[in-house]
Design an enzyme around this catalytic site. Structure first.
Site, PDB file in Angstrom:
ATOM      1  N   GLU A  40      44.170  31.994  37.348  1.00  0.00           N
ATOM      2  CA  GLU A  40      45.179  32.464  36.353  1.00  0.00           C
ATOM      3  C   GLU A  40      46.477  33.147  37.338  1.00  0.00           C
ATOM      4  O   GLU A  40      46.328  33.887  38.054  1.00  0.00           O
ATOM      5  CB  GLU A  40      44.749  33.422  35.250  1.00  0.00           C
ATOM      6  N   SER A  90      42.395  42.677  37.003  1.00  0.00           N
ATOM      7  CA  SER A  90      41.826  41.861  35.717  1.00  0.00           C
ATOM      8  C   SER A  90      42.535  42.245  34.450  1.00  0.00           C
ATOM      9  O   SER A  90      42.594  41.407  33.427  1.00  0.00           O
ATOM     10  CB  SER A  90      40.293  42.256  35.356  1.00  0.00           C
TER      11      SER A  90
HETATM   12  P1  NAD Z   1      34.509  46.008  44.356  1.00  0.00           P
HETATM   13  O1  NAD Z   1      34.380  47.324  44.046  1.00  0.00           O
HETATM   14  O2  NAD Z   1      33.431  44.895  44.670  1.00  0.00           O
HETATM   15  O3  NAD Z   1      35.632  45.728  45.875  1.00  0.00           O
HETATM   16  C1  NAD Z   1      36.679  46.670  45.934  1.00  0.00           C
HETATM   17  C2  NAD Z   1      36.794  46.945  47.358  1.00  0.00           C
HETATM   18  O4  NAD Z   1      38.140  47.506  47.616  1.00  0.00           O
HETATM   19  C3  NAD Z   1      35.651  47.734  48.126  1.00  0.00           C
HETATM   20  O5  NAD Z   1      35.159  47.132  49.258  1.00  0.00           O
HETATM   21  C4  NAD Z   1      36.586  49.041  48.527  1.00  0.00           C
HETATM   22  O6  NAD Z   1      36.203  49.769  49.558  1.00  0.00           O
HETATM   23  C5  NAD Z   1      37.891  48.430  48.695  1.00  0.00           C
HETATM   24  N1  NAD Z   1      39.146  49.356  48.710  1.00  0.00           N
HETATM   25  C6  NAD Z   1      39.156  50.273  47.980  1.00  0.00           C
HETATM   26  N2  NAD Z   1      40.469  51.001  47.931  1.00  0.00           N
HETATM   27  C7  NAD Z   1      40.922  50.275  49.268  1.00  0.00           C
HETATM   28  C8  NAD Z   1      42.048  50.486  49.861  1.00  0.00           C
HETATM   29  N3  NAD Z   1      43.076  51.489  49.740  1.00  0.00           N
HETATM   30  N4  NAD Z   1      42.278  49.445  50.874  1.00  0.00           N
HETATM   31  C9  NAD Z   1      41.390  48.394  51.168  1.00  0.00           C
HETATM   32  N5  NAD Z   1      40.414  48.502  50.298  1.00  0.00           N
HETATM   33  C10 NAD Z   1      39.998  49.180  49.409  1.00  0.00           C
HETATM   34  O7  NAD Z   1      35.459  45.332  43.400  1.00  0.00           O
HETATM   35  P2  NAD Z   1      35.698  43.607  43.035  1.00  0.00           P
HETATM   36  O8  NAD Z   1      34.750  43.301  41.922  1.00  0.00           O
HETATM   37  O9  NAD Z   1      35.833  42.790  44.214  1.00  0.00           O
HETATM   38  O10 NAD Z   1      37.086  43.818  42.261  1.00  0.00           O
HETATM   39  C11 NAD Z   1      38.302  43.727  42.947  1.00  0.00           C
HETATM   40  C12 NAD Z   1      39.478  43.415  42.095  1.00  0.00           C
HETATM   41  O11 NAD Z   1      39.434  42.241  41.281  1.00  0.00           O
HETATM   42  C13 NAD Z   1      39.560  44.397  40.827  1.00  0.00           C
HETATM   43  O12 NAD Z   1      41.115  44.382  40.422  1.00  0.00           O
HETATM   44  C14 NAD Z   1      38.932  43.722  39.861  1.00  0.00           C
HETATM   45  O13 NAD Z   1      39.367  44.099  38.293  1.00  0.00           O
HETATM   46  C15 NAD Z   1      39.151  42.384  39.979  1.00  0.00           C
HETATM   47  N6  NAD Z   1      38.329  41.259  39.208  1.00  0.00           N
HETATM   48  C16 NAD Z   1      37.073  41.488  39.520  1.00  0.00           C
HETATM   49  C17 NAD Z   1      36.228  40.403  38.979  1.00  0.00           C
HETATM   50  C18 NAD Z   1      34.681  40.418  39.117  1.00  0.00           C
HETATM   51  O14 NAD Z   1      34.187  39.998  38.433  1.00  0.00           O
HETATM   52  N7  NAD Z   1      34.171  41.507  39.927  1.00  0.00           N
HETATM   53  C19 NAD Z   1      36.776  39.237  38.542  1.00  0.00           C
HETATM   54  C20 NAD Z   1      38.073  39.066  38.570  1.00  0.00           C
HETATM   55  C21 NAD Z   1      39.103  39.990  38.765  1.00  0.00           C
END
Ligand code: NAD
Length: 285
Positions: free
Chosen positions: A152, A119
């Site tokens: 994006e 993000s």
């Molecule tokens: P989340 O916490 O729901 O999921 C993250 C996952 O990554 C977890 O299941 C964790 O076990 C896994 N993980 C951690 N280390 C790992 C590794 N080394 N190898 C494989 N898996 C690993 O997070 P999310 O909300 O899905 O966000 C993920 C990404 O997307 C972040 O960069 C976040 O900024 C971005 N993002 C989130 C949103 C949102 O609204 N949640 C929106 C846009 C972008």
């Protein structure tokens, strides 16, 4: 280059959605996370989503089965080795992202494109942890992924135009509307939304109107689907503060200052919907 197989690293909120829409679009998908119980929970949620769609008559039992057959899920990153594109959606921590991109670079074929769903982190810094910075870019989905049309697409410093075009095309194939944005804090959507929500918080702090009336004004006067303060509560006030502070640091412009009202709510542990209190009290609803 034809994309047939999509890898998704991280089975959290975003990873699950990306896996779901990719399989629905007919791609072969590989999902990898660090623990089997996390992978199983993600697959269960995806299964449940498709089961509901079957019950509502939106898809057939057969297409649900076919979708599920397109997905392989596990904990070994080597499973991603013959993916044409890997979309990383792990935690928003630069050290974790750099480490997984270094591993992906070693595991995946030289042609594979590596995309991050970050993000706010520097895509160029993530790309620099690989030996293929020309094939690394940002692919920023929105939550919930199946419902939000936008992606994006953000080239890093060395990303080729060819890689960008392949990913723009892939976005369309998985039913999304891509827009290209430069690598700057917040890209487009969060760049505009962050100061908009911050100004609403400052208006609230100055007592211009109640939270309800500020939101009502923007819904009925500006045609917004929801008001800025309700939106901030939904995003999480800790996240809003973190992003606001990051913008202020990166741009050095006081227009991005987070409102005192926001800082006070975060200090009190009132983080919005997730804690039951924010600009609104959800414990009473
Ligand atoms: P989340 O916490 O729901 O999921 C993250 C996952 O990554 C977890 O299941 C964790 O076990 C896994 N993980 C951690 N280390 C790992 C590794 N080394 N190898 C494989 N898996 C690993 O997070 P999310 O909300 O899905 O966000 C993920 C990404 O997307 C972040 O960069 C976040 O900024 C971005 N993002 C989130 C949103 C949102 O609204 N949640 C929106 C846009 C972008």
């Amino acid at each position: 280059m034809a994309i047939n197989k999509i890898g998704v690293l991280g089975a959290g909120t975003m990873g699950q959605g990306i896996v779901q829409i990719s399989a629905e679009a007919g791609f072969t998908v590989v999902l990898v996370d660090i623990a089997q119980n996390i992978v199983d929970a993600a697959m269960k949620r995806i299964d449940k989503t498709w089961q509901k769609a079957v019950e509502k008559g939106k898809i057939t039992e057969d297409s649900k089965t076919q979708n599920l057959q397109k997905i392989t899920a596990g904990t070994d990153m080597n499973m991603l080795k013959d993916c044409d594109v890997v979309i990383e959606a792990v935690l928003e921590e630069i050290d974790i992202k750099k480490a997984v991109f270094k591993q992906l670079d070693e595991i995946c074929s030289a042609e594979a494109i590596l995309a991050t769903n970050t993000s706010a982190l520097s895509i160029t810094e993530i790309a620099a942890s690989t030996k293929r910075s020309s094939k690394v870019l940002g692919m920023h989905f929105f939550n919930p992924v199946p419902a939000m049309k936008l992606v994006e697409v953000i080239p890093a410093a060395d990303t080729t135009e060819e890689a960008v075009e392949i990913i723009m095309d892939l976005c369309k194939k998985i039913g999304k509307e891509p827009v290209k944005a430069k690598e700057t804090p917040g890209f487009i959507v969060n760049r505009l939304l962050t100061p908009y929500m911050a100004e609403a918080m400052i208006a609230y702090q100055e007592g211009i109107a109640s939270a309800e009336d500020i939101d009502k004004a923007m819904k009925y006067g500006a045609g917004m689907p929801m008001g800025p303060l309700a939106l901030a509560d939904m995003v999480g006030l800790d996240v809003c503060l973190k992003v606001g502070e990051y913008f202020l640091k990166e741009f050095g412009d006081s227009k991005y200052r987070p409102a005192l009202a926001l800082k006070q709510k975060v200090r009190a542990g009132h983080l919005g919907m997730k804690t039951g209190k924010g600009f609104y009290d959800y414990t009473k609803k």
